[in-house]
Scaffold this motif. Sequence first.
Motif, PDB file in Angstrom:
ATOM      1  N   VAL A 218      12.069   2.909   3.322  1.00 28.37           N
ATOM      2  CA  VAL A 218      10.767   3.567   3.230  1.00 28.37           C
ATOM      3  C   VAL A 218       9.833   2.690   2.385  1.00 28.37           C
ATOM      4  O   VAL A 218      10.210   2.255   1.306  1.00 28.37           O
ATOM      5  CB  VAL A 218      10.901   4.964   2.582  1.00 28.37           C
ATOM      6  CG1 VAL A 218       9.530   5.566   2.308  1.00 28.37           C
ATOM      7  CG2 VAL A 218      11.721   5.883   3.473  1.00 28.37           C
ATOM      8  N   SER A 219       8.652   2.439   2.932  1.00 28.63           N
ATOM      9  CA  SER A 219       7.733   1.635   2.125  1.00 28.63           C
ATOM     10  C   SER A 219       6.810   2.538   1.324  1.00 28.63           C
ATOM     11  O   SER A 219       6.397   3.602   1.793  1.00 28.63           O
ATOM     12  CB  SER A 219       6.924   0.680   3.004  1.00 28.63           C
ATOM     13  OG  SER A 219       6.157   1.403   3.934  1.00 28.63           O
ATOM     14  N   VAL A 220       6.537   2.127   0.093  1.00 28.04           N
ATOM     15  CA  VAL A 220       5.588   2.859  -0.755  1.00 28.04           C
ATOM     16  C   VAL A 220       4.387   1.957  -1.031  1.00 28.04           C
ATOM     17  O   VAL A 220       4.505   0.732  -0.988  1.00 28.04           O
ATOM     18  CB  VAL A 220       6.230   3.301  -2.094  1.00 28.04           C
ATOM     19  CG1 VAL A 220       7.319   4.330  -1.860  1.00 28.04           C
ATOM     20  CG2 VAL A 220       6.751   2.111  -2.882  1.00 28.04           C
ATOM     21  N   ASN A 221       3.259   2.573  -1.308  1.00 27.76           N
ATOM     22  CA  ASN A 221       2.036   1.800  -1.577  1.00 27.76           C
ATOM     23  C   ASN A 221       1.878   1.530  -3.064  1.00 27.76           C
ATOM     24  O   ASN A 221       2.102   2.407  -3.892  1.00 27.76           O
ATOM     25  CB  ASN A 221       0.816   2.570  -1.068  1.00 27.76           C
ATOM     26  CG  ASN A 221       0.755   2.588   0.440  1.00 27.76           C
ATOM     27  OD1 ASN A 221       0.410   1.591   1.069  1.00 27.76           O
ATOM     28  ND2 ASN A 221       1.141   3.707   1.030  1.00 27.76           N
ATOM     29  N   LEU A 222       1.487   0.307  -3.385  1.00 27.77           N
ATOM     30  CA  LEU A 222       1.198  -0.046  -4.784  1.00 27.77           C
ATOM     31  C   LEU A 222      -0.296  -0.261  -4.894  1.00 27.77           C
ATOM     32  O   LEU A 222      -0.863  -1.063  -4.156  1.00 27.77           O
ATOM     33  CB  LEU A 222       1.904  -1.356  -5.168  1.00 27.77           C
ATOM     34  CG  LEU A 222       3.342  -1.261  -5.681  1.00 27.77           C
ATOM     35  CD1 LEU A 222       4.259  -0.812  -4.555  1.00 27.77           C
ATOM     36  CD2 LEU A 222       3.786  -2.590  -6.235  1.00 27.77           C
TER      37      LEU A 222
END
Length: 565
Positions: free
Chosen positions: A397-401
């Motif tokens: 799962v990609s998360v936003n920074l």
Amino acid sequence: MTRSTDRFIDNKRHILVADDEMINREMLANILGDEYYVLMAEDGEQAYDIISHNRNTLSLILLDLKMPKLTGLELLSRVKEDPDIKGIPVIVLTSDQDSEVESLGLGAYDFIPKPYPQPDVIKARISRSIELAEDRQIITATEKDTLTGLFTSEYFYRYGEQFDKFHPLADTDAVCLDVKHFHVINERFGSAKGDEILKRIAGCLKSTFTDEECVICRMAADIFLIYCVHRDDYGHIADMISESCEDMPTSVKIRIGVYYSCDKKLDLRARIARAKIASNKIHNNYMISVGEYDETLMDNELFTEQLVDEFPKAIEEKQFQVFFQPKYDIRGDRPVLSSAEALVRWFHPTLGTISPGKFIPLFEEDGLISQLDEYIWRSAAKQIADWKARLGISVPVSVNLSRAEMYNPDLVGIFEKITTDTGITTKDILLEITESAYVRDADQIVDRVKSLREHGFFIEMDDFGSGYSSLNMISELPIDALKLDMMFIRTAFDKQNDTRMISIVIDIANYLEVPVIAEGVETEEQYLALKELGCAIIQGYYFSKPVTAGEFEKFLIERRERDKN
Ligand code: C2E
Ligand code: MG
Ligand code: MG
């Protein structure tokens, strides 16, 4: 223990007796010794030396006018010319009436005639002068900001109102000025550099505005307020300040909000608030340095304030939720679920669902974003762990920074703690960093990204194509995937089906040996065209909108079944 601290502990103040005759010095020391620390000088130069070294602790100077090397009057005028010491009160010791007048004219507080009067009289004059000087210092200390010498905000409003009283017909502007990303400058280059920039700004403002036409203050940190006679050269003022900082280690960009020709029926604070709103309007615009207030901005601002105010409660009450949007690998015969993107949603009790496009930029501005981001990263990690445990499957799962995160020196530590606490691996959570983060302060960002990769994390460059990074820079970037900005898909398929730009980006990605992810894919036509062009992964409404964790399970189960066959 230093002198300055013992002054506060026993409340005994320091006095300098400057007199060339020993007998006079000793007599005064005898009279004053019980109540004061008495320092002594036997000529003018020695006295000046002692004053300079004790500028922060000296409460009073007793000055004989006839002294060798430097006469009392010469010393007095030196003291009064030096802004650091001119506040120390001076009492002149003299037998000559003419000099009394002259010394008072030069700024002496009082005089004590020779031969000396009764000790009580001497003591009373001394303590009265010290009291007077200390009261005066308190006044100037609160009236003026010590760093820039400009007014403090309290006096700004007081004098601003006075200005209106004396110039009822003047056409006036309320102005709010600050430095773009000042906190970043302070963090990167230290507060001494930050202070220097603030002093330069104050210098430019003092040379631009005359006292008769304006009141200026430093309200806090890097925020300056100006209330002045109407003018229209604020853009020029912003440029002038930037130019005056050209020797600084980073470029200094100024942002100015102006409420032009303001309505004087409004309270001065309300006028300044409108100038601040005007400056917020241009927050994310790097090309513009002056924002103008108009009435429609006020409504937006009230909404913004509400969101920022309610943030802590929203976190506490778990009003923020993570949604998941699937990404499909389209390189094979059939698309396969390969990963997901975690996207925050705010379910507000009275305002309903608020989209991240509305609150993320606000929280970035107010520094709340780190707290929200960490909350989302951790929630996503817990969810991944839960899927692994319950369903025996998960996808990365990609998360936003957000951009501000790239200045957090402990970023790696935070992600390591999240993975350890939840028991997931660095391959389970991917990090999306927007391209525009790389464009500014590239070196520092690249270092931070490198260290994340060295610790095993994968990096996807988000919104690629929106930040105008140079081809030269791209080849040196440490990344694992390119996410094409949605605008590419929009323009490619909206206008005469021109997909050449997408081809170019895919060529760049091939050269870098990283896959291209296209987001915002909504139709079969787009999906097929992108597949044909060699795009690796697709995310968009064509497959699914972002959905709740519960709904996302159906995608995981489908993938698990497929893997079995
Ligand atoms: P992004 O990271 O580029 O996310 C993609 C956005 O495109 C998401 O908008 C997603 O819902 C939307 N999208 C996906 N497929 C389609 C499609 O086919 N058509 C259209 N029209 N839109 C599609 P969303 O969820 O509103 O998020 C907007 C932006 O807010 C994100 O852009 C990201 O930059 C930011 N954001 C979202 N969640 C977070 C978060 O937890 N932390 C941070 N720092 N930023 C976040
Ligand atoms: Mg993203
Ligand atoms: Mg994106």
